[in-house]
Each structure stands twice: as C-alpha cells, then as structure tokens.
Design a protein around this motif. Structure first.
Motif, PDB file in Angstrom:
ATOM      1  N   ILE A  24      44.342  42.204  24.633  1.00  0.00           N
ATOM      2  CA  ILE A  24      45.616  42.024  25.342  1.00  0.00           C
ATOM      3  C   ILE A  24      46.018  43.304  26.061  1.00  0.00           C
ATOM      4  O   ILE A  24      46.544  43.266  27.185  1.00  0.00           O
ATOM      5  N   SER A  25      45.733  44.444  25.469  1.00  0.00           N
ATOM      6  CA  SER A  25      46.023  45.720  26.121  1.00  0.00           C
ATOM      7  C   SER A  25      45.228  45.861  27.411  1.00  0.00           C
ATOM      8  O   SER A  25      45.758  46.317  28.443  1.00  0.00           O
ATOM      9  N   LEU A  26      43.956  45.468  27.392  1.00  0.00           N
ATOM     10  CA  LEU A  26      43.135  45.546  28.597  1.00  0.00           C
ATOM     11  C   LEU A  26      43.572  44.527  29.642  1.00  0.00           C
ATOM     12  O   LEU A  26      43.547  44.804  30.850  1.00  0.00           O
ATOM     13  N   LEU A  27      43.984  43.353  29.196  1.00  0.00           N
ATOM     14  CA  LEU A  27      44.504  42.354  30.130  1.00  0.00           C
ATOM     15  C   LEU A  27      45.797  42.832  30.776  1.00  0.00           C
ATOM     16  O   LEU A  27      46.039  42.589  31.977  1.00  0.00           O
ATOM     17  N   ALA A  28      46.617  43.530  30.014  1.00  0.00           N
ATOM     18  CA  ALA A  28      47.843  44.103  30.578  1.00  0.00           C
ATOM     19  C   ALA A  28      47.512  45.184  31.600  1.00  0.00           C
ATOM     20  O   ALA A  28      48.166  45.291  32.653  1.00  0.00           O
ATOM     21  N   GLU A  29      46.495  45.981  31.320  1.00  0.00           N
ATOM     22  CA  GLU A  29      46.062  47.014  32.269  1.00  0.00           C
ATOM     23  C   GLU A  29      45.601  46.367  33.580  1.00  0.00           C
ATOM     24  O   GLU A  29      45.959  46.830  34.674  1.00  0.00           O
ATOM     25  N   ALA A  30      44.821  45.299  33.469  1.00  0.00           N
ATOM     26  CA  ALA A  30      44.357  44.608  34.679  1.00  0.00           C
ATOM     27  C   ALA A  30      45.527  44.005  35.444  1.00  0.00           C
ATOM     28  O   ALA A  30      45.555  44.017  36.683  1.00  0.00           O
ATOM     29  N   SER A  31      46.512  43.480  34.725  1.00  0.00           N
ATOM     30  CA  SER A  31      47.678  42.901  35.379  1.00  0.00           C
ATOM     31  C   SER A  31      48.522  43.970  36.067  1.00  0.00           C
ATOM     32  O   SER A  31      49.031  43.762  37.175  1.00  0.00           O
ATOM     33  N   ASN A  32      48.677  45.122  35.434  1.00  0.00           N
ATOM     34  CA  ASN A  32      49.428  46.209  36.055  1.00  0.00           C
ATOM     35  C   ASN A  32      48.768  46.662  37.349  1.00  0.00           C
ATOM     36  O   ASN A  32      49.447  46.909  38.363  1.00  0.00           O
ATOM     37  N   ALA A  33      47.438  46.771  37.325  1.00  0.00           N
ATOM     38  CA  ALA A  33      46.718  47.162  38.539  1.00  0.00           C
ATOM     39  C   ALA A  33      46.859  46.099  39.619  1.00  0.00           C
ATOM     40  O   ALA A  33      46.970  46.415  40.814  1.00  0.00           O
ATOM     41  N   THR A  34      46.883  44.837  39.208  1.00  0.00           N
ATOM     42  CA  THR A  34      47.025  43.740  40.158  1.00  0.00           C
ATOM     43  C   THR A  34      48.412  43.726  40.781  1.00  0.00           C
ATOM     44  O   THR A  34      48.563  43.500  41.989  1.00  0.00           O
ATOM     45  N   VAL A  35      49.431  43.959  39.989  1.00  0.00           N
ATOM     46  CA  VAL A  35      50.801  44.031  40.521  1.00  0.00           C
ATOM     47  C   VAL A  35      50.902  45.138  41.567  1.00  0.00           C
ATOM     48  O   VAL A  35      51.454  44.940  42.664  1.00  0.00           O
ATOM     49  N   ALA A  36      50.362  46.310  41.251  1.00  0.00           N
ATOM     50  CA  ALA A  36      50.391  47.421  42.205  1.00  0.00           C
ATOM     51  C   ALA A  36      49.644  47.051  43.484  1.00  0.00           C
ATOM     52  O   ALA A  36      50.058  47.439  44.591  1.00  0.00           O
ATOM     53  N   ALA A  37      48.554  46.303  43.354  1.00  0.00           N
ATOM     54  CA  ALA A  37      47.771  45.893  44.518  1.00  0.00           C
ATOM     55  C   ALA A  37      48.569  44.961  45.423  1.00  0.00           C
ATOM     56  O   ALA A  37      48.578  45.113  46.652  1.00  0.00           O
TER      57      ALA A  37
END
Length: 411
Positions: free
Chosen positions: A175-188
């Motif tokens: 879940i921590s890694l999925l949150a990291e991917a989501s944060n990067a996606t939001v910034a994108a």
C-alpha cells in the motif's frame, strides 16, 4: 547505447524495491499451505526487441521479488526451488552479468535455500510429482504447458487464480508503494493541466505528465497514456494521442505511473481552454456525483460487480436518474464500461470482481459518460484502498470539483 544499457543493468538491484525479502518468503509459505500438488511458474525471458525493457512476469515477481530473466520456480506444500539460467557471455556483453545457481551468494540474493541450474527443472519436477495430486500452471504460458504435458495423469490447477486470492489483499508495504505511485501520478496530472491550452497536441500533454513521474524515479507508465480531446474523449482506450486541441474541447487524461513495480490508475477530464461549457459541466457533475456515491458505499463485504446492490449498480443508477441526452432519454446507456478493477503489480490486477471486498484491497472507481453525437466523453477515476470502515483515496490530492479544475488548467 547498448553499452550504457549494460552498465545500468549491472548497477540495478536484482530484487524488487520496497518489499522486504522476508515478505516474499512469507507469501510463498502461505500459498504452499493451500497447494495439493506442484506449481510451475516461469519468469519473463530477456526481451529480444530493443523497444522493450525487461519487466518480470507479475505472478512470479509477487512470489519471488526476483528481477533477473529466465528463472523458473517450483512450489509444493513442502518444497520450493528456484532455477536460474546458465551464463551467456555474449548476451551479458549487452545486458549485464546475471546470477548463477552456483554463485556463493545465490541463496542470499534470491531468498531461496534451494537454487538450482535451469537444466534441472524437468528432473526436479518429475521428483516432485511423485507425491502430487495436481499440477498448477499459468494457462497462457506455453513453457509451463510443455512441462505439464509430461504429467498427463495429474489434475490441472489454475496457478493464476490461486495466486490472485493472495495478491488481492495488499500488505502495508504494498500500500505504501501504491501510494507513492499515486502521488507521482497526481503530480503528473497537475503538470499536464498547467500546460494544456488550445493548439497543443495530445502527445505534448502526455509528455508533460509522463516526464514528471519519470523524473521521480518511476520505471515506466502503468499503461500507455490516454489523452483524448474532442471526439477522442468517447474512445475508451484511445492511445494515438495525435490530435491538436481546439477551443471548446474536453481533454480526457487517463495517465498512471508505475513506481517500484506498483501501478496507479487515475483519470480526469478537463476543458482545453480552462472553462467548461454548460453542457460539459452538466455531464461532468453527473459523473462526479456517480463516483461520489459509489465511493461512499465502499466497505468490506460489498461487491464491485455482481447481483444485488453492487458498486457498479449504484453508480449506474445515479447516472441513469440524472440528466438526459439530446433526445430526452436517460444517460445510463452511455456508461459503457465497468466501474472499476483491482490495482497492484498490474494496473488491472488479477481478481474476481464479484468477490466481496476486503480491507487491504486496492481498487479503482471510474464512472464515465460517453456521448458520441455530442463529442462529450467524461471519465473520473481514482485509486482507493478498502479500509475496515470505508476507503482511503490514494489520489485524492488531484482536484475533482469543476471550480478547482478551472483554477488550475492552463495556469
């Protein structure tokens, strides 16, 4: 170019980032308790095409964390073994040195006590068959099917389905890694919104987004970026991205990062000139309303799809009872896809959408309305973790309200 790739391959970690090796051992141990036979899993081979980077087969990755090509794994209730290919000096000139079964650190690097040459797969498999009832394989893998053909008296098992039951519920580390991917996606997405304006090409918008998560260290896009404008917004998986944005267009952006092997899946629909028309806003608000009621209904025990009051039905009913098309008919028929799917190592992670949700599952909620005769397509999608009492939206930082979007697009 090839020498540079070879150097990077030597420097890159062989073990999947972010998940402790002990977690992979625990996953295998839990899965082995459910088996009544032998499971055969082949990892991905080295790609022969320079257009394609090596990425591990995700079922294999989930159970091993191993990122080198050509490996095979056999599991039984009492044994596990990893098989590594022989050295190919010519190939390693281009791709970097690989681990061998007889390397002194092979067991420490792989996390397997039994690490054998790949040439020993068939003989080990035959030995394991003596106490096995069933052989589990991935049905789409011809390599596994060829090996399974020597066990004609054993029942067939579906390895993908067995593994999916474990993959569906994510660990805290996942879940921590999925949150990291989501944060990067939001910034994108936010970076792309800033760039959007009439006259830009769809591929320029896609590049503005993907550059952000690549700069953050994400390995690749979780799927080919979808940036559809105007009439392209009604094409569900439009990936050509070649049209020029016009004033008055909607721009549907379905773009997600994959970071440390875990994916995110996020969609927003925004106005190319920074201002929704009245009709665009009407349709947008209906889709947003459908997403909100579906998200509010998420909790353990409910179903994404299936009979009864599923999340899909909740969203469909909302769309079908709000607004009309140009002929005065309900809008439900323009919601032409499923409401969501599981997310994990794959953007469409395995699992049965009729399973009752459990805490720790990660899903998307993505209602949409697509009206070709009006050139209006709207989809709003977020990636969410099911919790004990509801859900947590991993991509909640990306605005959804019309007013917030209009303040950011093109600014």
């Amino acid at each position: 170019m090839r020498l540079t790739l070879a150097l990077l391959a030597c420097l890159a970690p062989t073990f999947a980032a972010g998940i402790p090796q002990e977690d992979y051992k625990a996953r295998r141990a839990d899965l082995r308790k459910t088996l009544d036979g032998v499971m055969i899993l082949f990892g991905a081979d080295e790609p022969e095409d320079l257009h394609t980077s090596f990425f591990q087969e995700t079922n294999f990755l989930y159970l091993t964390g191993w990122r080198e090509p050509g490996a095979v794994m056999l599991l039984t209730p009492t044994e596990e073994a990893l098989f590594l290919p022989p050295r190919d000096a010519q190939s390693e000139n281009f791709t970097g040195r690989k681990t061998l079964a007889d390397d002194l650190d092979a067991t420490a690097k792989t996390g397997f006590q039994q690490v054998l040459p790949r040439a020993a797969v068939e003989s080990t498999f035959l030995h394991m068959l003596t106490s096995a009832r069933r052989v589990y394989t991935l049905s789409a893998d011809p390599r596994a099917q060829k090996l399974r053909s020597i066990a004609v008296l054993h029942e067939e098992g579906d390895a993908a389905r067995e593994i999916a039951r474990f993959r569906a519920v994510k660990s805290p580390a996942e879940i921590s890694l999925l949150a990291e991917a989501s944060n990067a996606t939001v910034a994108a997405h936010l970076a792309a919104w800033k760039k959007i304006k009439p006259g830009l090409f769809e591929y320029e918008v896609a590049a503005a987004a993907t550059n952000v998560y690549f700069e953050r260290g994400c390995e690749r896009s979780a799927y080919a970026p979808i940036v559809g404008s105007g009439a392209n917004t009604v094409v569900l998986h439009y990936m050509t991205n070649h049209r020029r944005l016009d004033t008055g267009d909607l721009v549907l952006m379905d773009v997600g990062a994959e970071c440390s092997d875990y994916a995110s899946d996020v969609t927003r629909t925004v106005p190319a000139n920074g201002k929704f028309t009245a009709r665009q806003r009407e349709i947008y608000d209906i889709v947003l309303g459908a997403q909100k009621v579906a998200i509010a209904a998420i909790k353990p025990g409910v179903h994404l799809r299936g009979e009864g009051r599923s999340l899909h039905q909740i969203a469909y009913d909302y769309i079908n009872t709000h607004g009309k098309d140009s002929h005065g008919e309900p809008l439900g028929k323009y919601f032409t896809h499923g409401l969501g799917h599981f997310v994990g190592l794959d953007v469409h992670d395995p699992g049965d959408l009729t399973w009752p949700l459990q805490a720790g599952m990660v899903i998307t909620i993505e209602p949409g309305i697509y009206i070709p005769e009006e050139n209006i397509g709207v989809r709003i999608e977020d990636t969410l973790v099911v919790t004990e009492n509801g859900s947590r939206n991993l991509s909640a930082a990306l605005p959804r309200e019309v007013g917030e979007i209009e303040k950011l697009v093109g600014k």
